[in-house]
Design a protein around this motif. Structure first.
Motif, PDB file in Angstrom:
ATOM      1  N   GLY A 142       6.131 -24.651 -38.227  1.00 41.06           N
ATOM      2  CA  GLY A 142       6.358 -23.973 -39.751  1.00 41.06           C
ATOM      3  C   GLY A 142       5.236 -23.303 -40.127  1.00 41.06           C
ATOM      4  O   GLY A 142       4.605 -22.363 -39.541  1.00 41.06           O
ATOM      5  N   ALA A 143       4.826 -23.376 -41.498  1.00 44.76           N
ATOM      6  CA  ALA A 143       3.939 -22.623 -42.149  1.00 44.76           C
ATOM      7  C   ALA A 143       2.589 -23.448 -42.032  1.00 44.76           C
ATOM      8  O   ALA A 143       2.573 -24.693 -41.699  1.00 44.76           O
ATOM      9  N   ALA A 144       1.669 -22.504 -41.916  1.00 46.60           N
ATOM     10  CA  ALA A 144       0.176 -23.207 -41.949  1.00 46.60           C
ATOM     11  C   ALA A 144      -0.113 -24.249 -43.225  1.00 46.60           C
ATOM     12  O   ALA A 144       0.522 -24.152 -44.143  1.00 46.60           O
ATOM     13  N   THR A 145      -1.004 -25.153 -42.722  1.00 47.68           N
ATOM     14  CA  THR A 145      -1.284 -25.992 -43.868  1.00 47.68           C
ATOM     15  C   THR A 145      -2.274 -25.406 -44.755  1.00 47.68           C
ATOM     16  O   THR A 145      -3.050 -24.298 -44.690  1.00 47.68           O
ATOM     17  N   ASP A 146      -2.365 -25.836 -46.112  1.00 46.60           N
ATOM     18  CA  ASP A 146      -2.919 -25.516 -47.180  1.00 46.60           C
ATOM     19  C   ASP A 146      -4.470 -25.543 -46.923  1.00 46.60           C
ATOM     20  O   ASP A 146      -5.547 -24.887 -47.595  1.00 46.60           O
ATOM     21  N   TYR A 147      -5.196 -26.305 -45.789  1.00 43.55           N
ATOM     22  CA  TYR A 147      -6.319 -26.392 -45.582  1.00 43.55           C
ATOM     23  C   TYR A 147      -7.176 -25.498 -44.893  1.00 43.55           C
ATOM     24  O   TYR A 147      -7.981 -25.573 -44.361  1.00 43.55           O
ATOM     25  N   VAL A 148      -6.461 -24.411 -44.155  1.00 45.09           N
ATOM     26  CA  VAL A 148      -6.717 -23.598 -43.248  1.00 45.09           C
ATOM     27  C   VAL A 148      -6.948 -22.437 -43.798  1.00 45.09           C
ATOM     28  O   VAL A 148      -5.847 -22.107 -44.505  1.00 45.09           O
ATOM     29  N   PRO A 149      -7.730 -21.383 -43.259  1.00 47.70           N
ATOM     30  CA  PRO A 149      -7.450 -19.933 -43.704  1.00 47.70           C
ATOM     31  C   PRO A 149      -6.172 -19.466 -43.452  1.00 47.70           C
ATOM     32  O   PRO A 149      -5.804 -19.743 -42.423  1.00 47.70           O
ATOM     33  N   PRO A 150      -5.837 -18.379 -44.518  1.00 54.52           N
ATOM     34  CA  PRO A 150      -4.375 -17.919 -44.279  1.00 54.52           C
ATOM     35  C   PRO A 150      -4.491 -16.937 -43.175  1.00 54.52           C
ATOM     36  O   PRO A 150      -5.400 -16.380 -42.998  1.00 54.52           O
ATOM     37  N   ALA A 151      -3.340 -16.670 -42.659  1.00 57.36           N
ATOM     38  CA  ALA A 151      -3.027 -15.820 -41.380  1.00 57.36           C
ATOM     39  C   ALA A 151      -3.358 -14.456 -42.088  1.00 57.36           C
ATOM     40  O   ALA A 151      -2.834 -14.281 -43.217  1.00 57.36           O
ATOM     41  N   THR A 152      -3.436 -13.343 -41.535  1.00 58.07           N
ATOM     42  CA  THR A 152      -3.546 -12.179 -42.189  1.00 58.07           C
ATOM     43  C   THR A 152      -2.441 -11.204 -41.633  1.00 58.07           C
ATOM     44  O   THR A 152      -2.111 -10.123 -42.039  1.00 58.07           O
ATOM     45  N   GLU A 153      -1.359 -11.957 -40.945  1.00 60.58           N
ATOM     46  CA  GLU A 153      -0.068 -11.232 -40.611  1.00 60.58           C
ATOM     47  C   GLU A 153       0.926 -12.804 -40.471  1.00 60.58           C
ATOM     48  O   GLU A 153       0.679 -13.710 -40.441  1.00 60.58           O
ATOM     49  N   PRO A 154       1.961 -12.101 -40.408  1.00 61.57           N
ATOM     50  CA  PRO A 154       3.102 -13.129 -40.118  1.00 61.57           C
ATOM     51  C   PRO A 154       2.877 -13.902 -38.605  1.00 61.57           C
ATOM     52  O   PRO A 154       2.540 -13.292 -37.668  1.00 61.57           O
TER      53      PRO A 154
END
Length: 177
Positions: free
Chosen positions: A80-92
């Protein structure tokens, strides 16, 4: 190795939450018996209200898949979507939120097969990035497992938990193009 032709993967659903908790419980007991309690602790997931709620959310969220040997679930994958404690991805991306396997089948390639399935899901969705995070403490054996499956360690992070030791994590990424 498990005969990969006998291993099937099926979508999971709400009725599979107890199965995921069973997989967690066996993994936690296996890790704890080897002095590796830093990842998930020592208490059964099935007795932890937070873990039960998280598992219920995964089972109803549409991203749960179970590895099956016959009628027995031997692994679980949640994407699913990344967890909020990791740096966000820079692409889908597609994010692996959970990978757990039945420790009675250690070394049979079930986790690697589930990760390959996650890659198939990402490709089918037109995504070029698959990420996962894992416990990065102790001897980093879990990080090495993911690296052996084609992932590259990217961002280390720490989750600070009230009343508990900080949890060292590692994000890993796999390019799909």
């Amino acid at each position: 190795m498990t005969d990969q032709s006998t291993l099937t993967i099926r979508p999971g659903g709400p009725d599979d939450a107890p199965t995921v908790l069973r997989l967690f419980d066996t993994a936690i007991a296996w890790l704890a018996a080897r002095g590796r309690s830093g990842q998930w602790g020592t208490e059964p997931a099935s007795a932890d209200p937070q873990r039960i709620a998280q598992t219920d959310a995964w089972a109803t969220g549409g991203g749960l898949y179970l590895a099956m040997l016959g009628d027995t679930a031997v692994g679980a994958l949640v994407v699913g979507a990344a967890t909020d404690y990791v740096p966000p991805a820079t692409e889908p991306e597609l994010y692996v939120n959970l990978l757990v396997t039945d420790r009675a089948h250690v070394g049979h390639g079930i986790g690697a097969r589930l990760l390959a399935y996650a890659e198939e899901l990402a490709r089918d969705r037109g995504l070029g990035l698959l990420r996962v995070d894992c416990y990065g403490g102790d001897d980093r054996a879990l990080v090495r497992f993911y690296e052996g499956c084609g992932f590259t360690a990217t961002d280390p992070f720490t989750v600070h938990r009230p009343g508990r030791d900080p949890w060292p994590g590692q994000v890993l990424a796999r390019r799909l193009d």
